[in-house]
Scaffold this motif. Structure first.
Motif, PDB file in Angstrom:
ATOM      1  N   ASN A   1      -2.560   0.629  -1.337  1.00 30.61           N
ATOM      2  CA  ASN A   1      -3.301  -0.550  -1.789  1.00 30.61           C
ATOM      3  C   ASN A   1      -4.053  -1.214  -0.639  1.00 30.61           C
ATOM      4  O   ASN A   1      -5.177  -1.700  -0.812  1.00 30.61           O
ATOM      5  N   ARG A   2      -3.449  -1.219   0.564  1.00 26.84           N
ATOM      6  CA  ARG A   2      -4.140  -1.822   1.721  1.00 26.84           C
ATOM      7  C   ARG A   2      -5.369  -1.012   2.119  1.00 26.84           C
ATOM      8  O   ARG A   2      -6.416  -1.572   2.449  1.00 26.84           O
ATOM      9  N   SER A   3      -5.260   0.325   2.081  1.00 25.47           N
ATOM     10  CA  SER A   3      -6.418   1.147   2.458  1.00 25.47           C
ATOM     11  C   SER A   3      -7.536   1.020   1.427  1.00 25.47           C
ATOM     12  O   SER A   3      -8.720   0.968   1.796  1.00 25.47           O
ATOM     13  N   LEU A   4      -7.184   0.951   0.143  1.00 22.27           N
ATOM     14  CA  LEU A   4      -8.219   0.761  -0.883  1.00 22.27           C
ATOM     15  C   LEU A   4      -8.833  -0.625  -0.778  1.00 22.27           C
ATOM     16  O   LEU A   4     -10.046  -0.787  -1.002  1.00 22.27           O
TER      17      LEU A   4
ATOM     18  N   TYR B   1     -14.728  -1.256   9.555  1.00 22.36           N
ATOM     19  CA  TYR B   1     -14.328   0.131   9.298  1.00 22.36           C
ATOM     20  C   TYR B   1     -12.945   0.438   9.877  1.00 22.36           C
ATOM     21  O   TYR B   1     -12.189   1.243   9.319  1.00 22.36           O
ATOM     22  N   ARG B   2     -12.608  -0.182  10.992  1.00 17.65           N
ATOM     23  CA  ARG B   2     -11.378   0.188  11.693  1.00 17.65           C
ATOM     24  C   ARG B   2     -10.134  -0.512  11.138  1.00 17.65           C
ATOM     25  O   ARG B   2      -9.049  -0.369  11.696  1.00 17.65           O
ATOM     26  N   ASN B   3     -10.299  -1.246  10.046  1.00 21.19           N
ATOM     27  CA  ASN B   3      -9.123  -1.872   9.441  1.00 21.19           C
ATOM     28  C   ASN B   3      -8.201  -0.844   8.793  1.00 21.19           C
ATOM     29  O   ASN B   3      -7.058  -1.160   8.457  1.00 21.19           O
ATOM     30  N   SER B   4      -8.726   0.348   8.562  1.00 24.74           N
ATOM     31  CA  SER B   4      -7.922   1.397   7.951  1.00 24.74           C
ATOM     32  C   SER B   4      -8.404   2.748   8.478  1.00 24.74           C
ATOM     33  O   SER B   4      -9.604   2.933   8.754  1.00 24.74           O
ATOM     34  N   LYS B   5      -7.474   3.692   8.603  1.00 26.07           N
ATOM     35  CA  LYS B   5      -7.857   5.041   9.021  1.00 26.07           C
ATOM     36  C   LYS B   5      -8.747   5.697   7.963  1.00 26.07           C
ATOM     37  O   LYS B   5      -9.616   6.508   8.291  1.00 26.07           O
ATOM     38  N   LEU B   6      -8.552   5.319   6.697  1.00 27.58           N
ATOM     39  CA  LEU B   6      -9.381   5.893   5.629  1.00 27.58           C
ATOM     40  C   LEU B   6     -10.838   5.500   5.806  1.00 27.58           C
ATOM     41  O   LEU B   6     -11.733   6.360   5.778  1.00 27.58           O
ATOM     42  N   THR B   7     -11.106   4.213   5.990  1.00 28.67           N
ATOM     43  CA  THR B   7     -12.492   3.760   6.133  1.00 28.67           C
ATOM     44  C   THR B   7     -13.095   4.246   7.449  1.00 28.67           C
ATOM     45  O   THR B   7     -14.292   4.540   7.516  1.00 28.67           O
ATOM     46  N   HIS B   8     -12.265   4.339   8.495  1.00 26.37           N
ATOM     47  CA  HIS B   8     -12.773   4.860   9.768  1.00 26.37           C
ATOM     48  C   HIS B   8     -13.168   6.324   9.626  1.00 26.37           C
ATOM     49  O   HIS B   8     -14.212   6.764  10.138  1.00 26.37           O
ATOM     50  N   LEU B   9     -12.350   7.098   8.902  1.00 28.95           N
ATOM     51  CA  LEU B   9     -12.645   8.516   8.697  1.00 28.95           C
ATOM     52  C   LEU B   9     -13.902   8.709   7.845  1.00 28.95           C
ATOM     53  O   LEU B   9     -14.700   9.620   8.096  1.00 28.95           O
ATOM     54  N   LEU B  10     -14.091   7.842   6.849  1.00 31.33           N
ATOM     55  CA  LEU B  10     -15.221   7.979   5.926  1.00 31.33           C
ATOM     56  C   LEU B  10     -16.408   7.108   6.328  1.00 31.33           C
ATOM     57  O   LEU B  10     -17.326   6.912   5.526  1.00 31.33           O
ATOM     58  N   GLN B  11     -16.421   6.599   7.548  1.00 32.83           N
ATOM     59  CA  GLN B  11     -17.482   5.672   7.950  1.00 32.83           C
ATOM     60  C   GLN B  11     -18.861   6.301   7.831  1.00 32.83           C
ATOM     61  O   GLN B  11     -19.805   5.664   7.357  1.00 32.83           O
TER      62      GLN B  11
END
Length: 563
Positions: free
Chosen positions: A476-479, A498-508
């Motif tokens: 839920n935090r990554s979404l 973007y760096r608040n989550s590894k998911l958003t950093h990976l998909l930046q």
């Protein structure tokens, strides 16, 4: 004695006379009796004949009366029949006239209906043409603005929708199984929002494409396929499935599960998801290109509890296992995962074989909502490298510094098959290293990212505890971080987290970069999941408002005419 004999003879003679006399009397008496019997029989015959005569007269009289009444009845019946025949004849004539009038009216209606059908067909054709034009213009506008394409798919009601995660009343149970999300048309989602004691409110959401619960995987992929052509034209492409747990994301992206495993070789190919279909389409498009001008690499990672894991890494014995990686930002400002495993594949079967191996390592955990709930975000990346030979590449090739870097990559890190049984020469193409010795080589890399996000969850409904509860928190935090990134881009803030989550950093690079991004919203239609469905629809609406600028195409160098 003689005298006695004479006396006896005399008496005997007298007795004979008497006997003869008596016999005569008996004969006469018998005749009289016979006469009497004969007379009585005649009398009885006379009596019977008189009775028969009387009966005959009575019957004859009765028959005459019956014949007379029957004759009168027949006359009346004949008159009635004639009268009714005339009436029926008039009615038949009137009915025939009415039928003729109705036939004439029917013919007129048929002519009008035929004209209306032709007009409707013409209007429908014009509508479809205008609709296609409008969609093409809208897509062009989306291209120019750099908007995120958002498609929405509504899954059908399933048996587990009737099972609640906690004890509730039967009335609420019936309400939970009620369908509240519909596809109003192929671009509009209609949601019936109702609360106890309040009137229901219909809310609508507009997207580029909306699929109802009866549309197949073929229809979904038909709208995805054009993006794959852009992939070979030099654009990066990302297709992302978003939605709550149990809404059909993994089915849409991968296809049906058989006992928890994915069967990409299922006989019913109509059930295959976007990932296997996209792979087949990409290799089909590559097969139309010159041999040896492309090679394809695949990587499979999952983001689990805000950590990135490589699902294709191998140990010293060649066994695939999951290993933690990290995402970094390169000097060029691109995202990269150092030491990430990239496997070279030559066809769709090899690609799907590797993806299936990676999926076997993906973390799953059953919940009250979904028996095979994915507990991590899956990112399958297909990298296509285009080889261009020649000595005249023009000035459109980004800049000189990037050109020098690409030359070093080709001369030093040209990929080789990791399996001994399949070498580069067995595919019928010449070795890239040998070509590099005779000609100058340039390469262009484009990426297709296929993302199956983990589903958002309501803890009270899913019933998770312990480690699964911690997983839900990270999901839920990554979404939420992904939604924050889209919100920051939509509002054009100076800082995008973007760096608040590894998911958003990976998909930046896909979310905020130059890739063509398609978000496939998956929602559940039941009242039970109304809150989660509204949240997903709100996410899709915010994603449509993002304007990132026109997607950048990687220009392919043009070889010289001499070559």
């Amino acid at each position: 004695k003689e005298e006695r004999i004479v006396v006896l003879e005399t008496e005997n003679a007298a007795l004979h006379l008497k006997l003869a006399e008596y016999q005569g009397l008996a004969g006469r008496s018998t005749n009289e009796v016979l006469q009497l019997y004969a007379a009585r029989g005649g009398q009885q015959k006379l009596q019977r004949s008189s009775l028969v005569t009387q009966l005959h007269r009575a019957i004859k009289k009765r028959l005459k009366q019956d014949l007379k009444s029957l004759h009168s009845f027949a006359l009346e019946l004949s008159k009635e029949f004639r009268r009714q025949s005339k009436t029926c004849l008039y009615q038949v004539l009137a009915a025939v006239q009415g039928v003729q009038l109705q036939n004439e009216a029917m013919q007129m209606f048929q002519i009008k209906a035929f004209d209306l059908e032709q007009s409707l067909q013409e209007v429908t054709e014009r509508y479809e043409k205008e609709k296609q034009k409008r969609r093409a213009l809208h897509n062009s506008l989306v291209e120019l603005r750099g908007n995120i394409r958002v498609h929405c798919r509504i899954r059908p009601l399933l048996p587990f929708d009737d099972a609640a995660g906690h004890l509730i009343s039967q009335d609420r149970q019936r309400n939970f199984s009620e369908k509240v999300a519909y596809a109003a048309d192929d671009e509009t989602v209609l949601v019936k929002c109702s609360r106890p004691g309040h009137a229901s409110i219909n809310k609508t959401f507009q997207f580029e494409r909306v699929y109802n619960d009866s549309e197949s995987q073929d229809a979904v992929f038909a709208d995805v396929a054009p993006l794959l052509t852009s992939l070979l034209d030099g654009y990066n492409v990302c297709i992302m499935a978003y939605g709550q747990t149990g809404s059909g994301k993994t089915y849409t992206m991968l296809g049906p599960q058989v006992e928890g495993n994915f069967a990409f070789t299922t006989e019913d190919e109509s059930e295959l998801g976007i990932i296997p279909r996209a792979t087949q389409e990409v290799f089909r498009l590559i097969s139309e290109k010159p041999p040896g001008s492309y090679w394809v690499e695949v990587s499979v990672v999952e983001v689990y509890n805000n950590e990135i894991f490589d699902l294709l890494a191998k140990d010293s014995y060649g066994k695939v296992f999951s290993i933690k990686r990290d995402v970094v930002t390169t000097r060029e400002g691109k995202r990269d995962v150092p030491l990430l495993t990239h496997e070279t594949v030559e066809n769709a079967s090899e690609f799907l074989h590797l993806v299936k191996k990676g999926l076997q390592l993906r973390v799953r955990h059953p919940t009250l909502v979904h028996a095979h709930s994915s507990r991590s975000h899956l990112v399958v990346t297909l990298t296509i490298t285009t080889i261009v030979f020649g000595d005249n590449f023009g000035t459109s090739w980004e800049d000189e510094q990037a050109s020098q870097r690409l030359n070093k990559e080709v001369s030093c890190t040209f990929p080789q098959k990791t399996r001994d049984s399949k070498s580069a020469s067995s595919s019928g193409t010449s070795s890239p290293v040998q070509v590099e010795a005779t000609e100058k080589i340039k390469q262009v890399k484009t990426r297709l990212q296929l993302v199956d996000l983990a589903g958002s969850e309501c803890v009270g409904m899913s019933g998770v505890t312990g480690a699964a509860l911690r997983e839900t928190s990270f999901i839920n935090r990554s979404l939420s971080a992904l939604a924050d990134v889209l919100g920051a881009i939509a509002e054009q803030r100076s800082h995008v987290p973007y760096r608040n989550s590894k998911l958003t950093h990976l998909l930046q690079d896909s979310v905020g970069g130059d890739a063509k991004l398609l978000v496939m919203l998956c929602i559940s239609p039941g009242q039970k999941y109304l809150t989660e469905s509204m949240q997903s629809l709100g996410f899709g609406t915010r994603a449509r408002q993002v304007q990132r600028g026109q997607a950048k195409k990687k220009n392919f160098p043009m070889p010289s005419k001499a070559k």
